[in-house]
Design an enzyme around this catalytic site. Sequence first.
Site, PDB file in Angstrom:
ATOM      1  CG  ASP A 173      -2.141  -0.823   1.079  1.00  0.00           C
ATOM      2  OD1 ASP A 173      -2.513  -1.125  -0.063  1.00  0.00           O
ATOM      3  OD2 ASP A 173      -2.741  -1.189   2.104  1.00  0.00           O
ATOM      4  CG  LEU A 174       2.938   2.243   3.531  1.00  0.00           C
ATOM      5  CD1 LEU A 174       3.922   1.903   4.625  1.00  0.00           C
ATOM      6  CD2 LEU A 174       2.206   3.536   3.858  1.00  0.00           C
TER       7      LEU A 174
END
Length: 389
Positions: A173-174
């Site tokens: 996600d990051l």
Amino acid sequence: MAEGAIGPLSGVRVLDLSRVLAGPFCTMVLGDLGAEVIKVERPDGGDDTREWGPPFAGGESAYYLCANRNKKSIALDLKSPGGVEAARGLAAASDVLLENFRVGAMGKLGLGYEEVKALNPGIVYCSITGYGQTGPYRDLAGYDFILQAMSGLMSITGEPDGEPMKLGVATVDLTTGLYAAVAILAALRHRDRTGEGQYIDLSLMDAAVSWLANVGSSHLVSGEVPGRFGNAHASIVPYQVFRARDRYLAVGIGNDGQWRKFCEIAGEPGLSSDVRFASNPDRVRNRLELIPLLEGVFLRRDADSWIESLWREGIPAGPINTVDRVFSDPQTVARGMVVEMDHPTAGKVRLIGSPLKLSGTPVEYRLAPPLLGEHTAGVLRQLLEGGDP
């Protein structure tokens, strides 16, 4: 424009229709750089992460707080004609739209790229999905954990004889959020030169595969399937965790000059001249013989003693800090990686700071992570009046 903004993205308006982590992390980065970010949330609960706790501060989860500063929150029901119409009005007045709905969902709402482009030809429209807008998996739901598995990352993480292991944070996600920020900035640069907006298609799967980096490249070159090395490195030895007399430390010896220095520090000069260990390729081939020898060496001294000696000679090493030690570390403090902001319900709230250090247009901490719908009335009133939201 965000009040008082002086950052490099001041004057850029971002309509954020995303939730959870990848999209919100991207828009927080843009907000930190001065963009005005309008976060659209559903009225009945808002961003899912608001309830992902404990812990909570002032009724807001720590998870939500980590990715939502420098934003205004408005509550819109995108299942209602009025909510969609308000979102279309905001899209027409924005520079960037970011969303992370399932493939095709925005089009069904009348908020897909083609519909928004008709309203605003210069819009930079970014979609984040699990697998992208094309391919056989395009309609599947995608979560960070599943993509860590499917991308191969878990197959190379963990102990050699243990189970595959995910990373301790949602790294897919990051990473996707950071790629989204890079792509949006590039598209804005193009828009500023040509007046043309464009569509950005980002997937968690693509981002995760890109993270294979040197390990993936090794497979593409050799055809061999990489395995797990635990805390060790496939191509560099010694480059791993060792137990000192009192606790563990991390040591990364990246070249033969560092190796020779280490052997002198360790009181084992003979190791550097041993033909089995003289060069890094030798050490990689003979790691099963070398590592037990080094494990005995490291047990002779405390971790801090080792780290002091290794740092003095320019050899990369460090303690394995717990999270509390990270935030009290003098380097973390000196770099401003913890910031305190005033929050309407939590009082003072401590947040992780931005790593972006710009000399002329520094990151600004203007707005604490907003309450659900905190700015709805003001933003929509300005939109109806034809002014800046």
